[in-house]
Design an enzyme around this catalytic site. Structure first.
Site, short mmCIF file in Angstrom:
data_model
loop_
_atom_site.label_atom_id
_atom_site.label_comp_id
_atom_site.label_asym_id
_atom_site.label_seq_id
_atom_site.Cartn_x
_atom_site.Cartn_y
_atom_site.Cartn_z
N GLU A 74 -14.14 -39.44 23.40
CA GLU A 74 -14.23 -40.42 22.32
C GLU A 74 -14.08 -41.80 22.95
O GLU A 74 -13.48 -41.95 24.02
CB GLU A 74 -13.13 -40.18 21.28
CG GLU A 74 -13.42 -38.93 20.46
CD GLU A 74 -12.59 -38.79 19.20
OE1 GLU A 74 -11.38 -39.04 19.24
OE2 GLU A 74 -13.18 -38.42 18.16
N GLU A 125 -11.02 -32.87 20.79
CA GLU A 125 -9.87 -33.66 21.24
C GLU A 125 -8.64 -32.83 20.92
O GLU A 125 -8.22 -32.75 19.76
CB GLU A 125 -9.83 -35.00 20.49
CG GLU A 125 -10.99 -35.92 20.82
CD GLU A 125 -10.93 -36.46 22.24
OE1 GLU A 125 -9.83 -36.49 22.84
OE2 GLU A 125 -11.99 -36.83 22.76
N ASN A 179 -1.71 -36.78 12.63
CA ASN A 179 -0.80 -37.77 13.23
C ASN A 179 -1.32 -39.21 13.14
O ASN A 179 -0.52 -40.14 12.99
CB ASN A 179 -0.46 -37.38 14.67
CG ASN A 179 -1.67 -37.29 15.57
OD1 ASN A 179 -2.80 -37.16 15.09
ND2 ASN A 179 -1.45 -37.37 16.86
N CYS A 182 -0.79 -36.90 20.93
CA CYS A 182 -1.38 -35.86 21.80
C CYS A 182 -1.21 -36.16 23.28
O CYS A 182 -1.09 -35.24 24.08
CB CYS A 182 -2.86 -35.70 21.46
SG CYS A 182 -3.75 -37.25 21.50
P1 NDP Z 1 -4.65 -28.36 13.61
O1 NDP Z 1 -5.47 -27.75 14.69
O2 NDP Z 1 -3.70 -27.50 12.87
O3 NDP Z 1 -5.60 -28.99 12.48
C1 NDP Z 1 -6.57 -29.97 12.77
C2 NDP Z 1 -7.59 -30.00 11.64
O4 NDP Z 1 -8.34 -28.80 11.63
C3 NDP Z 1 -6.98 -30.12 10.26
O5 NDP Z 1 -7.82 -30.93 9.47
C4 NDP Z 1 -6.97 -28.69 9.79
O6 NDP Z 1 -6.91 -28.57 8.40
C5 NDP Z 1 -8.29 -28.20 10.34
N1 NDP Z 1 -8.42 -26.76 10.53
C6 NDP Z 1 -7.43 -25.83 10.63
N2 NDP Z 1 -7.98 -24.61 10.87
C7 NDP Z 1 -9.33 -24.78 10.95
C8 NDP Z 1 -10.44 -23.90 11.20
N3 NDP Z 1 -10.28 -22.61 11.41
N4 NDP Z 1 -11.69 -24.44 11.21
C9 NDP Z 1 -11.88 -25.76 11.02
N5 NDP Z 1 -10.87 -26.63 10.77
C10 NDP Z 1 -9.61 -26.15 10.74
O7 NDP Z 1 -3.95 -29.61 14.27
P2 NDP Z 1 -2.80 -30.52 13.64
O8 NDP Z 1 -3.31 -31.16 12.41
O9 NDP Z 1 -1.56 -29.71 13.59
O10 NDP Z 1 -2.64 -31.69 14.72
C11 NDP Z 1 -1.81 -31.62 15.82
C12 NDP Z 1 -2.60 -31.27 17.06
O11 NDP Z 1 -3.67 -32.20 17.24
C13 NDP Z 1 -1.79 -31.32 18.33
O12 NDP Z 1 -2.07 -30.20 19.12
C14 NDP Z 1 -2.29 -32.57 19.02
O13 NDP Z 1 -2.13 -32.56 20.41
C15 NDP Z 1 -3.72 -32.60 18.61
N6 NDP Z 1 -4.25 -33.97 18.70
C16 NDP Z 1 -5.13 -34.26 19.72
C17 NDP Z 1 -5.60 -35.55 19.88
C18 NDP Z 1 -6.57 -35.89 20.98
O14 NDP Z 1 -7.21 -36.94 20.88
N7 NDP Z 1 -6.71 -35.11 22.02
C19 NDP Z 1 -5.16 -36.63 19.00
C20 NDP Z 1 -4.28 -36.20 17.95
C21 NDP Z 1 -3.83 -34.91 17.84
P3 NDP Z 1 -5.46 -28.57 7.65
O15 NDP Z 1 -4.51 -29.40 8.45
O16 NDP Z 1 -5.76 -29.18 6.34
O17 NDP Z 1 -5.04 -27.15 7.62
#
Ligand code: NDP
Length: 487
Positions: free
Chosen positions: A461, A248, A151, A282
């Site tokens: 963070e 996060e 995002n 988020c």
């Molecule tokens: P995901 O959990 O699907 O993915 C996050 C990252 O982790 C991506 O780079 C993904 O790769 C990677 N990933 C996926 N599976 C694994 C694994 N088993 N081991 C290690 N890395 C892995 O999240 P989204 O990208 O869908 O993001 C949306 C989510 O992020 C929402 O829940 C949102 O609330 C949260 N978020 C939280 C924030 C905060 O500061 N608290 C800020 C922004 C978002 P790939 O995508 O390439 O598959």
């Protein structure tokens, strides 16, 4: 016209993989593939670690003030290239340029600047113990991994690399497979600014590459941004060699609007906290609790402003304030939540459907959606949707709304609108959330620590404490007298 293929960024430059495996990236506003990216195969992964080890040797022995100077050059380059970088983010994420232009790059640069400034302020301690004494040193951890969500791709890369690098660590960053370009641009900028090769490497790919980072024994810490369920997996893998973690994760945050609130301001906050970045934030306040006495005026103004002020379309058009969701799959997921809301008895006041604006007819748009008559047990009220879907709930009493707001396993953020300062503070202190706003919503300056309570995260963070979380303390005891030994 053939599309560009980007490579992993290792040791100060692009590095070709051996497997020739690539993935493609789609512009969410057009549905068209815009470029390809090489996956970090075993060869690239090995190089990333060797390079980071070499980078760490050099970077960690530089003085903090030397690191500050170099990082500040990167900050200047980020700001100089704001428009170009904002465009990269718009094409990757589908968000409006009017946001990316003034938020994504700027808040990323702010955080690097903040930690660059803090780097030379890190102090050890010294304490006398009889005639002996000890002192402590703050030492860098080594190689830290950053794994980002889609995002705020560039901002997340800055928020993770800023404190990691300022404290003297090397960082290997994996952006989301859906938004990989921003991190490469950041890596190029670090190199241009004088950050030694290997200090910031970018590896590309999906979950497998993330998993490799979380299990690699040479990596000391993982800072992860993403979904709660992925966070749990990451933490589990990180336990294999007891890596330090920062998590996060997601939220389902409450906004509480009391009877003495400035209703227009509260409506602004609710709209920002549900429709900004088309709802893919988020900290979004997706559970809006409104006191019964101002409920009708709140809803009337909310619907009128939602129906007249939203401009969906080509996100590169500066007039557009609602962009496309990240992917077709994600749009379908958001629509399925909307269906559940209807089935479970919530009243759909506006939105609830896809949009096909003239300037971006094939984009993955969903209209800003407002549900009323929501109850706490509905799926749309309990689960993170990550789209422009707001649930409005009514309340009568302060204690009632506090316990309803806290009735969730998540605890990322919370907001209170009230003109009564005692009530505002009293209530916010009882909400179980890490990022709270009073008469405001969503601002997150570099100086303010952010992170979740409960299952919304681990660690923080930004803010001073984050720099500490990228260091470890070494205690050195100094004997000034002869050792008394029974042997
Ligand atoms: P995901 O959990 O699907 O993915 C996050 C990252 O982790 C991506 O780079 C993904 O790769 C990677 N990933 C996926 N599976 C694994 C694994 N088993 N081991 C290690 N890395 C892995 O999240 P989204 O990208 O869908 O993001 C949306 C989510 O992020 C929402 O829940 C949102 O609330 C949260 N978020 C939280 C924030 C905060 O500061 N608290 C800020 C922004 C978002 P790939 O995508 O390439 O598959």
């Amino acid at each position: 016209m053939s599309l560009p293929t980007y490579q992993n960024y290792i040791h100060g430059k692009a590095l070709a993989n051996k497997s020739r495996e690539t993935f493609s990236v789609t512009n969410p506003a057009t549905g068209k593939v815009i470029y390809h990216v090489e996956v970090a195969d075993e060869f690239v992964q090995k190089q990333a670690i060797e390079s980071a080890k070499a980078g760490f040797e050099k970077w960690s022995t530089m003085t903090p003030i030397e690191r500050t100077r170099i990082l500040n050059k990167a900050v200047a380059l980020l700001r100089e290239r704001n428009d170009e970088l904002a465009t990269v983010e718009v094409l990757d994420t589908g968000k409006p340029i009017q946001e990316a232009n003034c938020v994504d790059v700027e808040t990323g640069a702010d955080v690097i600047e903040y930690f660059a400034g803090l780097a030379p302020t890190q102090l050890g301690t010294q304490q006398q113990v009889g005639s002996d004494f000890f002192y402590t040193r703050k030492e860098a951890l080594g190689i830290c991994a950053g794994i980002g969500a889609w995002n705020y791709p560039l901002q997340i890369a800055c928020w993770k690399s800023g404190p990691a690098l300022a404290a003297g660590n090397a960082c290997i960053f994996k952006p989301s497979e859906e938004t990989p370009l921003g991190a490469i641009k950041l890596a190029e900028i670090f190199t241009e600014a004088g950050v030694p090769d290997g200090v910031f490497n970018v590896v590309q790919g999906a979950a497998e590459v993330g998993q490799w980072l979380t299990t690699n024994p040479d990596i000391e810490k993982v800072s992860f941004t993403g979904e709660v369920s992925t966070g749990k997996k990451v933490m589990q893998s990180a336990a294999s060699n007891l890596k330090d973690v920062t998590m996060e994760l997601g939220g389902k945050s409450p906004l509480i609007v009391f009877d003495d609130a400035n209703v227009s301001q509260a409506v602004s906050a609710a709209m920002l906290g549900n429709f900004y970045t088309q709802g893919e934030v988020c900290t979004n306040c997706t559970r809006v609790f409104v006191h019964r006495s101002v409920y009708q005026s709140f809803v009337d103004e909310l619907i009128s402003r939602t129906n007249s002020n939203i401009i969906a379309g080509d996100p590169l058009d500066p007039e557009v304030n609602l962009g496309a969701l990240i992917s077709e799959n994600h749009r379908n997921l958001v629509l399925s939540y909307i269906e559940k809301g209807k089935q479970e008895g919530a009243t759909l006041l506006t939105g609830g459907h896809t949009l096909s604006p003239e300037s971006a007819p094939n984009g993955f748009f969903v209209a800003p959606t407002v549900f009323t008559d929501c109850t706490d047990d509905m799926t749309i009220v309990k689960e993170e949707i990550f789209g422009p879907v707001m649930s409005v709930l009514v309340f009568d009493d302060e204690q009632e709304v506090i316990s309803r707001a806290n009735d969730t396993v998540l605890g990322l953020a919370a907001g209170v609108f009230s003109q009564n300062i005692q009530r505002a503070h009293r209530v916010i202190h009882q909400l179980k959330a890490g990022i709270c706003w009073i008469n405001s919503y969503g601002n997150s300056p570099a100086e303010m620590p952010v992170g979740g309570y409960k299952q919304s995260g681990v660690g923080r963070e930004n803010g001073v404490e984050t720099l500490n979380s990228y260091t470890q303390t070494k205690s050195v005891y100094v004997g000034m007298t002869d050792i008394e030994s029974p042997f």
